[in-house]
Design a protein around this motif. Structure first.
Motif, mmCIF file in Angstrom:
data_model
loop_
_atom_site.group_PDB
_atom_site.id
_atom_site.type_symbol
_atom_site.label_atom_id
_atom_site.label_comp_id
_atom_site.label_asym_id
_atom_site.label_seq_id
_atom_site.Cartn_x
_atom_site.Cartn_y
_atom_site.Cartn_z
ATOM 1 N N LYS A 176 -25.426 3.678 25.689
ATOM 2 C CA LYS A 176 -24.035 4.487 25.835
ATOM 3 C C LYS A 176 -23.956 4.830 24.314
ATOM 4 O O LYS A 176 -23.669 5.933 23.797
ATOM 5 C CB LYS A 176 -23.031 3.991 26.178
ATOM 6 C CG LYS A 176 -21.795 4.658 25.974
ATOM 7 C CD LYS A 176 -20.460 4.012 26.373
ATOM 8 C CE LYS A 176 -19.295 4.890 26.091
ATOM 9 N NZ LYS A 176 -17.991 4.269 26.244
ATOM 10 N N ILE A 177 -24.360 3.843 23.418
ATOM 11 C CA ILE A 177 -24.107 4.044 21.856
ATOM 12 C C ILE A 177 -25.213 5.128 21.323
ATOM 13 O O ILE A 177 -24.854 5.806 20.539
ATOM 14 C CB ILE A 177 -24.170 2.508 20.987
ATOM 15 C CG1 ILE A 177 -22.835 1.735 21.479
ATOM 16 C CG2 ILE A 177 -24.162 2.946 19.511
ATOM 17 C CD1 ILE A 177 -22.691 0.309 21.052
ATOM 18 N N LEU A 178 -26.327 4.853 21.831
ATOM 19 C CA LEU A 178 -27.389 5.684 21.589
ATOM 20 C C LEU A 178 -26.876 6.941 21.808
ATOM 21 O O LEU A 178 -27.307 7.821 21.165
ATOM 22 C CB LEU A 178 -28.764 5.322 22.049
ATOM 23 C CG LEU A 178 -29.422 3.910 21.744
ATOM 24 C CD1 LEU A 178 -30.567 3.433 22.522
ATOM 25 C CD2 LEU A 178 -30.055 4.198 20.116
ATOM 26 N N PHE A 179 -26.575 7.246 23.060
ATOM 27 C CA PHE A 179 -25.865 8.626 23.296
ATOM 28 C C PHE A 179 -25.056 9.422 22.602
ATOM 29 O O PHE A 179 -25.152 10.352 22.132
ATOM 30 C CB PHE A 179 -25.550 8.605 25.014
ATOM 31 C CG PHE A 179 -26.792 8.630 26.036
ATOM 32 C CD1 PHE A 179 -27.831 9.162 25.633
ATOM 33 C CD2 PHE A 179 -26.529 8.251 27.240
ATOM 34 C CE1 PHE A 179 -28.909 9.140 26.638
ATOM 35 C CE2 PHE A 179 -27.398 8.337 28.166
ATOM 36 C CZ PHE A 179 -28.529 8.439 27.806
ATOM 37 N N SER A 180 -24.095 8.367 21.875
ATOM 38 C CA SER A 180 -23.120 8.737 21.144
ATOM 39 C C SER A 180 -23.661 9.296 19.805
ATOM 40 O O SER A 180 -23.226 10.210 18.984
ATOM 41 C CB SER A 180 -22.078 7.764 20.784
ATOM 42 O OG SER A 180 -22.545 6.585 20.297
ATOM 43 N N TYR A 181 -24.807 8.606 19.299
ATOM 44 C CA TYR A 181 -25.339 9.343 18.128
ATOM 45 C C TYR A 181 -25.721 10.687 18.052
ATOM 46 O O TYR A 181 -26.475 11.154 17.114
ATOM 47 C CB TYR A 181 -26.581 8.220 17.744
ATOM 48 C CG TYR A 181 -26.129 6.895 17.286
ATOM 49 C CD1 TYR A 181 -24.688 6.736 16.514
ATOM 50 C CD2 TYR A 181 -26.931 5.485 17.261
ATOM 51 C CE1 TYR A 181 -24.294 5.512 16.222
ATOM 52 C CE2 TYR A 181 -26.268 4.475 16.654
ATOM 53 C CZ TYR A 181 -24.979 4.616 16.228
ATOM 54 O OH TYR A 181 -24.409 3.344 15.790
ATOM 55 N N LEU A 208 -24.088 12.818 29.794
ATOM 56 C CA LEU A 208 -24.715 11.523 29.499
ATOM 57 C C LEU A 208 -24.176 10.335 29.683
ATOM 58 O O LEU A 208 -24.795 9.441 30.162
ATOM 59 C CB LEU A 208 -25.128 11.660 27.771
ATOM 60 C CG LEU A 208 -26.037 12.992 27.721
ATOM 61 C CD1 LEU A 208 -26.400 13.008 26.028
ATOM 62 C CD2 LEU A 208 -27.336 12.966 28.413
ATOM 63 N N PHE A 209 -22.871 9.989 29.225
ATOM 64 C CA PHE A 209 -22.199 9.004 29.667
ATOM 65 C C PHE A 209 -22.162 8.529 31.022
ATOM 66 O O PHE A 209 -22.373 7.590 31.261
ATOM 67 C CB PHE A 209 -20.788 9.012 28.944
ATOM 68 C CG PHE A 209 -20.897 8.867 27.187
ATOM 69 C CD1 PHE A 209 -21.957 8.679 26.676
ATOM 70 C CD2 PHE A 209 -19.861 8.903 26.785
ATOM 71 C CE1 PHE A 209 -21.797 8.521 25.438
ATOM 72 C CE2 PHE A 209 -19.844 9.018 25.175
ATOM 73 C CZ PHE A 209 -20.757 8.761 24.582
ATOM 74 N N SER A 210 -21.776 9.534 31.634
ATOM 75 C CA SER A 210 -21.656 9.317 33.148
ATOM 76 C C SER A 210 -22.896 8.967 33.787
ATOM 77 O O SER A 210 -23.067 8.153 34.714
ATOM 78 C CB SER A 210 -21.365 10.746 33.668
ATOM 79 O OG SER A 210 -19.636 11.108 33.500
ATOM 80 N N MET A 211 -23.798 9.659 33.436
ATOM 81 C CA MET A 211 -25.242 9.461 34.062
ATOM 82 C C MET A 211 -25.761 7.876 33.788
ATOM 83 O O MET A 211 -26.240 7.214 34.693
ATOM 84 C CB MET A 211 -26.323 10.348 33.634
ATOM 85 C CG MET A 211 -26.100 11.613 34.220
ATOM 86 S SD MET A 211 -26.311 11.760 36.100
ATOM 87 C CE MET A 211 -24.331 12.035 36.343
ATOM 88 N N ASN A 212 -25.469 7.611 32.538
ATOM 89 C CA ASN A 212 -25.741 6.277 32.073
ATOM 90 C C ASN A 212 -24.942 5.163 32.909
ATOM 91 O O ASN A 212 -25.424 4.234 33.461
ATOM 92 C CB ASN A 212 -25.300 6.019 30.774
ATOM 93 C CG ASN A 212 -25.425 4.417 30.220
ATOM 94 O OD1 ASN A 212 -26.511 4.056 30.241
ATOM 95 N ND2 ASN A 212 -24.587 4.065 29.501
ATOM 96 N N LEU A 248 -18.828 17.981 26.757
ATOM 97 C CA LEU A 248 -19.026 17.903 27.909
ATOM 98 C C LEU A 248 -20.619 17.404 28.092
ATOM 99 O O LEU A 248 -20.867 16.806 29.156
ATOM 100 C CB LEU A 248 -19.105 19.359 28.554
ATOM 101 C CG LEU A 248 -17.681 20.111 28.747
ATOM 102 C CD1 LEU A 248 -17.596 21.402 29.254
ATOM 103 C CD2 LEU A 248 -16.599 19.162 29.545
ATOM 104 N N VAL A 249 -21.414 17.718 27.171
ATOM 105 C CA VAL A 249 -22.737 17.164 27.373
ATOM 106 C C VAL A 249 -22.720 15.772 27.189
ATOM 107 O O VAL A 249 -23.625 14.991 28.014
ATOM 108 C CB VAL A 249 -23.825 17.859 26.408
ATOM 109 C CG1 VAL A 249 -25.049 17.043 26.400
ATOM 110 C CG2 VAL A 249 -23.852 19.345 26.568
ATOM 111 N N GLU A 250 -22.009 15.140 26.088
ATOM 112 C CA GLU A 250 -21.660 13.810 26.075
ATOM 113 C C GLU A 250 -21.348 13.058 27.181
ATOM 114 O O GLU A 250 -21.799 12.101 27.568
ATOM 115 C CB GLU A 250 -20.942 13.368 24.705
ATOM 116 C CG GLU A 250 -20.650 12.387 24.375
ATOM 117 C CD GLU A 250 -19.912 12.100 23.135
ATOM 118 O OE1 GLU A 250 -20.745 11.855 22.028
ATOM 119 O OE2 GLU A 250 -18.776 12.285 23.073
#
Length: 681
Positions: free
Chosen positions: A367-372, A383-387, A378-380
């Motif tokens: 999740k932290i990697l996705f935040s970077y 990504l968080f939801s799929m994680n 909406l894309v974020e």
């Protein structure tokens, strides 16, 4: 009142409603007066009629004439009974009529009620009057001598004919609903041509034919309605069996809606038959009193239904309780797997929770990697939801346990424990034992999640630091992570409550899809899919179908739980509200990540506050989801548990006697003790 009665006496053969509306206005309490004031008004009217028998006689004739010149059938067949349009059509109709009421036609009695009882609260003051006071008023009016006996007899016969027609309509509808393919599929033991729903119509026709001949002067004695009533009891038995079958086979909104309609029709037909039945040779006062009681009950029921006919909440209450019962029943059966009886199961629960903690450690870093990536909101969120979703589904497939998912399941199991075996007593000792088991299983699940998730996240970010020479997150990000779990200087506990609601919703979603998989026979549907058979082969496709029928609820519950966790923070950001989620296990991993990023240069005060924050977040997660799930489970079972204080005392005694049982189970599960119960409310 006397003035109104004098005007009625002046023209008893009057088809206008104005005088009756005036009389009701005189009885009805004013807007800010207590409903109980109607008791005094009804007693006053009774006293006035006793003093003026002529007014009582003309009032009776006036009321009978009002009834006879209007169409009554729809009052008995439609008011208080769900329409045939279906749940969503009925919901749309009620909402539309609340905004723009329908036009009225005085030729129909239900529309006349709109003028006679125009306020939504009229049924309250009518119910505030005791049955004895209504019976006294009814006796005064019915026993007064009438000056127009021939006209009154004609009016009575017209009214009776309308009721008989309503009985016939209700019977036809019961037959139609009872042979619906969906109901026959659920309860296939009964053949359509042997259905009591059809046979009651045959018996009713025979009874009504004799009744009409009796009204036309046929000297043949009229048989009573006992045969019809027996068939109606058989219909009610079949409805109960269908409901029991839905707990095993699942249900749908349409089936639930039909069952509610069927119950309403059967109840209404039973009451109308009891009112008109004159076939019995016993003409005692007891039977007359019973009919009067049924008539009063039906009248009050019709007026309440009329006042609340556009109430959306009642429509949901009539259907959701039954549907939620099936959903929570599936959750209750799942909840059995979340209760450790002995130390072997206790150790197995710890291992299952530890496996989930291991995976969550990786999910936190992803999740932290996705935040970077600094993606669009909406894309974020996606990504968080799929994680979250894929991670939780992976945990479920591996049969691991996320501790916070337990309360939604175990609450349904506790609600099931509030049902006594004999229907009269609730076994508080067994219920106490069940709660003790739930508490210690919850404890070891939380322990398993935290004792593995924290060190896994710690080792991962520390290993990253050793390999790369710089920390996984910046010091500013680490401070932000610590601030997020601070229960005193942030909204951590509020956000934990939002996560608790998400956990509760995930439990409902899981139960819904479990119910749907059973009802739609998911296993057979998957096995018949040609493209899957060609892709996987028949054996693997069959195994997949069996797995989906039993595991679809868990998969979908975890999937949607991940969606909720991943999107709520973004929704809060987009609408400018402080909405986010805090989950105990992810909070613990964030604490570990922050410690490494700050090179452990944090005070003992920060460590203590953060540790307390993680535990407090977990308590709020568990308590909110458990409370909501228990509330829904109790409502769905229509249980009103009023032994909370005795249960609390029983739990306290158990804790003082054996506190270790709340944390560690015995080596082997104890044998069940003889049942001792208390009367439920």
């Amino acid at each position: 009142m006397l003035h109104i009665l004098e005007k009625i006496s002046a023209s008893p053969v009057n088809a206008e409603l104005d005088l009756l509306i005036e009389l009701m206005r005189a009885i009805r309490p004013k807007k800010r007066e207590a409903p109980e004031l109607a008791i005094t008004n009804v007693r006053t009217l009774t006293h006035v009629l006793q003093q003026h028998p002529h007014h009582a006689a003309t009032l009776r004739h006036y009321l009978l004439h009002l009834l006879s010149v209007r169409r009554q059938t729809s009052l008995y067949t439609d008011i208080g009974i769900l329409s045939n349009d279906g749940f969503f059509s009925e919901l749309h109709r009620r909402i539309a009529y609340r905004i723009l009421p329908p036009a009225l036609d005085d030729r129909y009695l239900p529309d006349c009620l709109e003028k006679i009882f125009p306020f939504d609260t009229d049924y309250l003051w009518m119910q505030a009057v005791s049955p004895e006071d209504w019976a006294a008023l009814f006796d005064v009016v019915s026993q007064a001598e009438i000056e127009l006996p021939d006209l009154e007899q004609i009016d009575e016969q017209k009214t009776l004919t309308e009721i008989l027609l309503a009985i016939q309509v209700l019977s036809y509808r019961i037959s139609a609903i009872g042979i619906e393919p969906e109901l026959i599929r659920i309860y296939s033991d009964i053949k359509a041509f042997e259905s009591p729903f059809l046979m009651q119509n045959v018996e009713l026709h025979r009874y009504l034919d004799g009744y009409m001949r009796h009204l036309n002067g046929d000297p043949t004695p009229l048989e009573d309605a006992s045969h019809v009533l027996v068939m109606l009891e058989q219909c009610q038995d079949v409805v109960k069996k269908i409901r029991n079958s839905t707990l095993r086979l699942g249900t749908s909104i349409s089936v639930t809606y039909r069952l509610v309609r069927l119950d309403q029709h059967l109840d209404r037909l039973h009451k109308l038959l009891s009112l008109v039945d004159v076939g019995t040779t016993d003409s005692s006062a007891a039977i007359a009193n019973e009919k009067r009681s049924i008539g009063l009950q039906l009248g009050l029921e019709l007026i309440e239904a009329h006042n609340r006919k556009y109430t959306v909440r009642d429509l949901f209450a009539a259907n959701i309780n039954l549907l939620a019962r099936n959903i929570t029943e599936n959750a209750s059966r799942t909840g059995e797997h979340y209760i450790a009886e002995d130390r072997r199961e206790y150790a197995a629960m710890y291992r299952s929770a530890a496996g989930a903690g291991f995976i969550i450690g990786f999910m936190s870093l992803i999740k932290i990697l996705f935040s970077y990536l600094r993606a669009a909101p909406l894309v974020e969120a996606f990504l968080f939801s799929m994680n979250y979703s894929l991670g939780f589904m992976f945990i479920h497939v591996l049969h691991f346990t996320v501790a916070t998912k337990q309360p939604a399941m175990t609450a349904s199991r506790i609600a099931a424990g509030l049902h006594s075996r004999d229907g009269r007593n609730i076994d508080l000792d067994s219920l106490t034992e069940l709660i003790v088991k739930v508490v210690r299983t919850q404890f070891v699940a939380v322990l398993g999640n935290l004792t593995i998730a924290f060190p896994v996240a710690y080792l991962l970010v520390y290993g990253y630091f050793l390999m790369t020479g710089h920390h996984f997150v910046t010091p500013d990000k680490a401070e932000h992570l610590l601030h997020d779990i601070d229960p005193f200087s942030s909204l951590a506990l509020f956000h934990a409550a939002i996560a608790g609601v998400c956990l509760f919703l995930a439990g409902l979603i899981s139960g819904y899809y479990d119910n749907k998989a059973l009802y739609t026979r998911m296993s057979q549907r998957v096995a018949r899919a040609r493209w899957l058979n060609g892709l996987l082969g028949k054996a693997r496709t069959a195994r997949l179908g069996d797995y989906l029928e039993t595991g679809l609820g868990g998969l979908m519950g975890n999937f949607y739980f991940g969606i909720l966790l991943g999107t709520i923070g973004t929704i809060g950001f987009m609408i400018g509200l402080p909405i986010d989620i805090r989950h105990i296990t992810f909070s613990a991993t964030n604490f570990a990540i922050a410690l490494v990023a700050l090179d452990h240069a944090v005070s003992w005060h920060v460590i203590a506050v953060s540790t307390f924050g993680v535990l407090a977040i977990g308590m709020v997660n568990l308590w909110v989801s458990f409370s909501l799930a228990l509330f829904v489970a109790l409502r769905s079972r229509q249980v009103k548990f009023r032994h909370s204080w005795p249960l609390v005392k029983s739990l306290c005694r158990r804790f003082l006697k054996k506190p270790v049982d709340f944390f560690i189970p015995p080596k082997t599960a104890p044998l069940p003790e003889p049942e001792s119960g208390v009367e439920p409310s």
